[in-house]
Design a protein around this motif. Structure first.
Motif, PDB file in Angstrom:
ATOM      1  N   VAL A  24       0.859  -1.049  -0.005  1.00 44.84           N
ATOM      2  CA  VAL A  24      -0.167   0.042   0.090  1.00 44.84           C
ATOM      3  C   VAL A  24       0.715   1.431  -0.147  1.00 44.84           C
ATOM      4  O   VAL A  24       0.392   2.254  -0.649  1.00 44.84           O
ATOM      5  N   MET A  25       1.977   1.261   0.570  1.00 44.13           N
ATOM      6  CA  MET A  25       2.951   2.212   0.872  1.00 44.13           C
ATOM      7  C   MET A  25       3.564   2.749  -0.606  1.00 44.13           C
ATOM      8  O   MET A  25       3.643   3.823  -1.043  1.00 44.13           O
ATOM      9  N   LEU A  26       3.940   1.534  -1.406  1.00 45.00           N
ATOM     10  CA  LEU A  26       4.626   1.700  -2.479  1.00 45.00           C
ATOM     11  C   LEU A  26       3.437   2.450  -3.598  1.00 45.00           C
ATOM     12  O   LEU A  26       3.991   3.210  -4.436  1.00 45.00           O
ATOM     13  N   ALA A  27       2.286   2.029  -3.488  1.00 41.93           N
ATOM     14  CA  ALA A  27       1.048   2.531  -4.456  1.00 41.93           C
ATOM     15  C   ALA A  27       1.029   3.957  -3.868  1.00 41.93           C
ATOM     16  O   ALA A  27       0.846   4.891  -4.881  1.00 41.93           O
ATOM     17  N   ALA A  28       1.179   4.299  -2.599  1.00 44.28           N
ATOM     18  CA  ALA A  28       1.097   5.912  -2.289  1.00 44.28           C
ATOM     19  C   ALA A  28       2.145   6.432  -2.643  1.00 44.28           C
ATOM     20  O   ALA A  28       1.990   7.849  -3.094  1.00 44.28           O
ATOM     21  N   ILE A  29       3.173   6.077  -2.777  1.00 48.86           N
ATOM     22  CA  ILE A  29       4.651   6.881  -3.277  1.00 48.86           C
ATOM     23  C   ILE A  29       4.454   7.127  -4.774  1.00 48.86           C
ATOM     24  O   ILE A  29       4.708   8.379  -5.104  1.00 48.86           O
ATOM     25  N   PHE A  30       3.913   5.999  -5.620  1.00 47.74           N
ATOM     26  CA  PHE A  30       3.906   6.352  -7.093  1.00 47.74           C
ATOM     27  C   PHE A  30       2.598   7.331  -7.205  1.00 47.74           C
ATOM     28  O   PHE A  30       2.760   8.192  -8.142  1.00 47.74           O
ATOM     29  N   MET A  31       1.640   7.331  -6.326  1.00 46.25           N
ATOM     30  CA  MET A  31       0.561   8.126  -6.442  1.00 46.25           C
ATOM     31  C   MET A  31       0.873   9.639  -6.146  1.00 46.25           C
ATOM     32  O   MET A  31       0.534  10.439  -6.708  1.00 46.25           O
ATOM     33  N   ASN A  32       1.861   9.802  -5.222  1.00 41.84           N
ATOM     34  CA  ASN A  32       2.205  11.185  -4.760  1.00 41.84           C
ATOM     35  C   ASN A  32       3.088  11.533  -6.112  1.00 41.84           C
ATOM     36  O   ASN A  32       3.010  12.886  -6.204  1.00 41.84           O
ATOM     37  N   ILE A  33       3.858  10.961  -6.346  1.00 45.03           N
ATOM     38  CA  ILE A  33       4.754  11.376  -7.607  1.00 45.03           C
ATOM     39  C   ILE A  33       4.009  11.982  -8.832  1.00 45.03           C
ATOM     40  O   ILE A  33       4.182  12.790  -9.400  1.00 45.03           O
ATOM     41  N   VAL A  34       2.761  11.146  -9.042  1.00 40.21           N
ATOM     42  CA  VAL A  34       1.835  11.627 -10.415  1.00 40.21           C
ATOM     43  C   VAL A  34       1.211  12.840  -9.816  1.00 40.21           C
ATOM     44  O   VAL A  34       1.083  13.646 -10.818  1.00 40.21           O
ATOM     45  N   ASN A  35       0.928  13.124  -8.612  1.00 46.07           N
ATOM     46  CA  ASN A  35       0.370  14.466  -8.220  1.00 46.07           C
ATOM     47  C   ASN A  35       0.988  15.218  -8.265  1.00 46.07           C
ATOM     48  O   ASN A  35       0.926  16.621  -8.804  1.00 46.07           O
ATOM     49  N   ILE A  36       2.585  15.121  -7.785  1.00 45.51           N
ATOM     50  CA  ILE A  36       3.506  16.207  -8.007  1.00 45.51           C
ATOM     51  C   ILE A  36       3.730  16.758  -9.533  1.00 45.51           C
ATOM     52  O   ILE A  36       3.619  17.852  -9.714  1.00 45.51           O
ATOM     53  N   ALA A  37       3.949  15.558 -10.472  1.00 43.90           N
ATOM     54  CA  ALA A  37       4.007  15.907 -11.712  1.00 43.90           C
ATOM     55  C   ALA A  37       3.020  16.494 -12.388  1.00 43.90           C
ATOM     56  O   ALA A  37       2.972  17.596 -13.161  1.00 43.90           O
ATOM     57  N   GLY A  38       1.789  16.248 -11.754  1.00 42.13           N
ATOM     58  CA  GLY A  38       0.766  16.737 -12.582  1.00 42.13           C
ATOM     59  C   GLY A  38       0.407  18.281 -12.231  1.00 42.13           C
ATOM     60  O   GLY A  38      -0.119  19.076 -12.997  1.00 42.13           O
ATOM     61  N   ASN A  39       0.764  18.434 -10.972  1.00 40.36           N
ATOM     62  CA  ASN A  39       0.603  19.912 -10.256  1.00 40.36           C
ATOM     63  C   ASN A  39       1.654  20.915 -11.295  1.00 40.36           C
ATOM     64  O   ASN A  39       1.304  21.775 -11.360  1.00 40.36           O
ATOM     65  N   PHE A  40       2.711  20.345 -11.215  1.00 41.13           N
ATOM     66  CA  PHE A  40       3.979  21.157 -12.040  1.00 41.13           C
ATOM     67  C   PHE A  40       3.328  21.629 -13.410  1.00 41.13           C
ATOM     68  O   PHE A  40       3.761  22.584 -13.976  1.00 41.13           O
ATOM     69  N   ILE A  41       2.670  20.622 -14.179  1.00 39.47           N
ATOM     70  CA  ILE A  41       2.452  20.867 -15.361  1.00 39.47           C
ATOM     71  C   ILE A  41       1.169  21.552 -15.415  1.00 39.47           C
ATOM     72  O   ILE A  41       0.906  22.548 -16.244  1.00 39.47           O
ATOM     73  N   LEU A  42       0.019  21.366 -14.623  1.00 40.13           N
ATOM     74  CA  LEU A  42      -1.318  21.956 -14.881  1.00 40.13           C
ATOM     75  C   LEU A  42      -1.452  23.032 -14.268  1.00 40.13           C
ATOM     76  O   LEU A  42      -2.205  23.922 -14.487  1.00 40.13           O
ATOM     77  N   ILE A  43      -0.919  23.349 -12.875  1.00 40.73           N
ATOM     78  CA  ILE A  43      -1.058  24.507 -12.323  1.00 40.73           C
ATOM     79  C   ILE A  43      -0.377  25.740 -12.967  1.00 40.73           C
ATOM     80  O   ILE A  43      -0.899  26.816 -13.128  1.00 40.73           O
ATOM     81  N   ASN A  44       0.698  25.553 -13.419  1.00 42.99           N
ATOM     82  CA  ASN A  44       1.648  26.591 -13.857  1.00 42.99           C
ATOM     83  C   ASN A  44       1.691  26.706 -15.502  1.00 42.99           C
ATOM     84  O   ASN A  44       1.910  27.531 -16.101  1.00 42.99           O
ATOM     85  N   GLY A  45       1.294  25.337 -16.342  1.00 44.39           N
ATOM     86  CA  GLY A  45       1.260  25.415 -17.704  1.00 44.39           C
ATOM     87  C   GLY A  45       2.650  25.083 -18.410  1.00 44.39           C
ATOM     88  O   GLY A  45       3.435  25.245 -17.484  1.00 44.39           O
ATOM     89  N   MET A  46       2.492  24.374 -19.284  1.00 43.54           N
ATOM     90  CA  MET A  46       3.588  24.073 -19.958  1.00 43.54           C
ATOM     91  C   MET A  46       3.496  23.799 -21.605  1.00 43.54           C
ATOM     92  O   MET A  46       2.245  22.937 -21.875  1.00 43.54           O
ATOM     93  N   TYR A  47       4.225  24.090 -22.310  1.00 52.58           N
ATOM     94  CA  TYR A  47       4.101  23.997 -23.493  1.00 52.58           C
ATOM     95  C   TYR A  47       2.688  24.370 -24.029  1.00 52.58           C
ATOM     96  O   TYR A  47       2.514  25.598 -23.758  1.00 52.58           O
ATOM     97  N   THR A  48       1.890  23.560 -24.650  1.00 55.91           N
ATOM     98  CA  THR A  48       0.458  23.988 -25.336  1.00 55.91           C
ATOM     99  C   THR A  48      -0.514  23.964 -24.247  1.00 55.91           C
ATOM    100  O   THR A  48      -1.710  24.168 -24.431  1.00 55.91           O
ATOM    101  N   ILE A  49      -0.163  23.478 -22.636  1.00 56.37           N
ATOM    102  CA  ILE A  49      -0.996  23.611 -21.778  1.00 56.37           C
ATOM    103  C   ILE A  49      -1.165  24.807 -21.057  1.00 56.37           C
ATOM    104  O   ILE A  49      -0.227  25.302 -20.618  1.00 56.37           O
ATOM    105  N   PRO A  50      -2.244  25.483 -21.111  1.00 55.63           N
ATOM    106  CA  PRO A  50      -2.254  26.947 -20.271  1.00 55.63           C
ATOM    107  C   PRO A  50      -2.316  26.577 -18.932  1.00 55.63           C
ATOM    108  O   PRO A  50      -2.626  25.461 -18.343  1.00 55.63           O
TER     109      PRO A  50
END
Length: 461
Positions: A162-188
């Protein structure tokens, strides 16, 4: 887990609590990382996610009713070696969870605006608050399924998975925030909306991972045969544990919603400080939650195997460790408060107010560490109603009542509100210790055991 492992519970509890702690820490980051990262995008939006999370936390508490019940019952049936009931419990939990999740989602979309008006959410963050809640609330069922699958896996001792699943989930969330909050390339840049989308995407991926682990590691079957005929006795057992424990946590979080309404009265700077202080407080008590969950599983197993003396010893040992670690972390947060708050902001007003709040937090954590452990352990021994009654009385009388008097009437602001919350936690913790020392729970367990044996003997004739 077997009885030999359960008897050597000191080392077992530690081994179980570490992956639970890491998992909870990462789950906490899934919610809090949104606030941290949005603060760098626009600091006033921290309050938007903070207000939305008040309602999201209420939703999670409602869903945890099923996960707590599932953990306790599966652990108990493992202890009594009654494997036939385990799949039945899990299937009943999934059915009830689906119904509850749909109802919650409908309620969020129907009443979110009214709730935020009542909470006096400032107009400059109102739309962002509602948007975040709508997106996250639309996928309530994902969070619910995640919690239920995780509960079953923990009962079997698969905390690391369960811990390993949470680790991967957290990595996805941070990466998604980095891209979607501030925008990247064609993503506003999407700001708060981007943070919400990233949160849901990460939870969905985490759920898929847990389902894969569940199907590989456990023998629990999901099948219609466990629902036909539908076992109302199993539902009754789930609700017997879940409703009082859920009511206790629900009442507490509703009181926190009222307290947030008081905080909103003081404006966005104080709201932001409150959010940051709450994030830091999570670090102080998150190991208490981890060790109490591990202890709850072991105590439930010991109750199932009729070893009450060892269960009693286990609970007191857990309480000592929980309080020591919580107070030590809070002390470090106070000593290095400027550096810690500096991670979030450079605002001198927030830094000064935050340090004062962390000082009061030290006293609050004395009571909270007791409450976290005692409530979990009382639930595992089926003394479930008293903690709920105590929370309703104390949280509203002292947490809300004194928070209003000190914070609003006496104009002590956020410090006064925190003093009210600390008073609630300490009084409630003291009374729960007195309750546990009466050993009424042991008498209830013995009486239930006698009734179960009488039923089995009657059926065997």
């Amino acid at each position: 887990m077997n009885i030999a492992e359960a008897k050597n519970s000191n080392s077992l509890i530690f081994k179980m609590s570490v992956p639970i702690f890491i998992e909870l820490l990462l789950q906490m980051f899934v919610g809090n990382i949104d606030q941290i990262m949005i603060g760098h995008f626009n600091e006033i939006y921290v309050g938007a996610i903070g207000n939305a999370n008040i309602i999201i936390n209420l939703v999670i508490i409602i869903l945890s009713v099923m996960s707590v019940s599932t953990t306790v019952l599966i652990s108990r049936y493992l202890g009594s070696k009654n494997s036939g009931k385990i799949s039945e419990v899990f299937n009943a939990s999934i059915v009830m969870l689906t119904f509850i999740s749909i109802l919650i989602t409908i309620t969020i979309f129907a009443f979110a605006g009214l709730i935020f008006n009542w909470m006096q959410v400032p107009q400059n963050i109102f739309n962002e608050t509602k948007a975040y809640l709508f997106i996250v609330g639309a996928f309530t069922i994902v969070q619910g399924f995640y919690m239920t699958y995780a509960a079953a896996l923990r009962s079997y001792g698969f905390m690391k998975n369960v811990m390993l699943a949470a680790i991967f989930m957290n990595i996805v969330n941070i990466a998604g925030n980095f891209i979607l909050i501030n925008g990247m390339y064609t993503i506003p840049p999407l700001g708060v909306t981007g943070a919400a989308i990233s949160t849901i995407a990460s939870r969905f991926i985490g759920l898929i991972l847990l389902i894969c682990i569940f199907n590989t590691k456990t023998k629990i079957k999901i099948s219609k045969k466990y629902l036909n005929p539908f076992s109302f006795s199993t539902v009754k057992n789930l609700l017997h544990i879940g409703i009082p424990s859920g009511a206790e946590e629900l009442s507490y979080n509703l009181s926190q919603a009222v307290i947030m309404k008081f905080v909103n009265y003081f404006g966005t700077m104080v709201i932001t400080t409150k959010v940051y202080c709450s994030i830091l407080a999570n670090f102080a008590y998150i190991y208490s939650i981890a060790i109490s969950q591990a202890s709850q599983i072991v105590v439930s197993y010991l109750i199932g195997s009729n070893n009450l003396k060892l269960a009693n010893k286990r609970i007191w040992a857990t309480l000592a460790v929980s309080m020591t670690i919580s107070l030590f972390i809070t002390l470090l947060l106070y000593i290095f408060s400027d550096n810690v708050f500096g991670i979030f902001t450079k605002n001198p007003e927030i830094l000064a107010l935050g340090k004062k709040i962390i000082f009061v937090e030290f006293f609050l954590e004395i009571g909270r560490s007791i409450n976290i452990v005692m409530v979990r352990c009382l639930i595992s021994v089926e003394d479930v109603k008293f903690p709920a009654y105590m929370c309703v009385f104390s949280a509203w009388t002292f947490g809300v009542g004194l928070g209003y008097i000190f914070g609003i009437v006496m104009d002590m602001g956020l410090i006064g509100i925190w003093i009210g919350m600390a008073t609630d936690e300490c009084i409630r913790g003291f009374i729960l210790i007195l309750r546990f020392k009466t050993l009424l729970w042991a008498k209830k367990v013995k009486n239930k055991r006698r009734k179960e044996l009488c039923i089995l003997n009657t059926r065997g004739r």
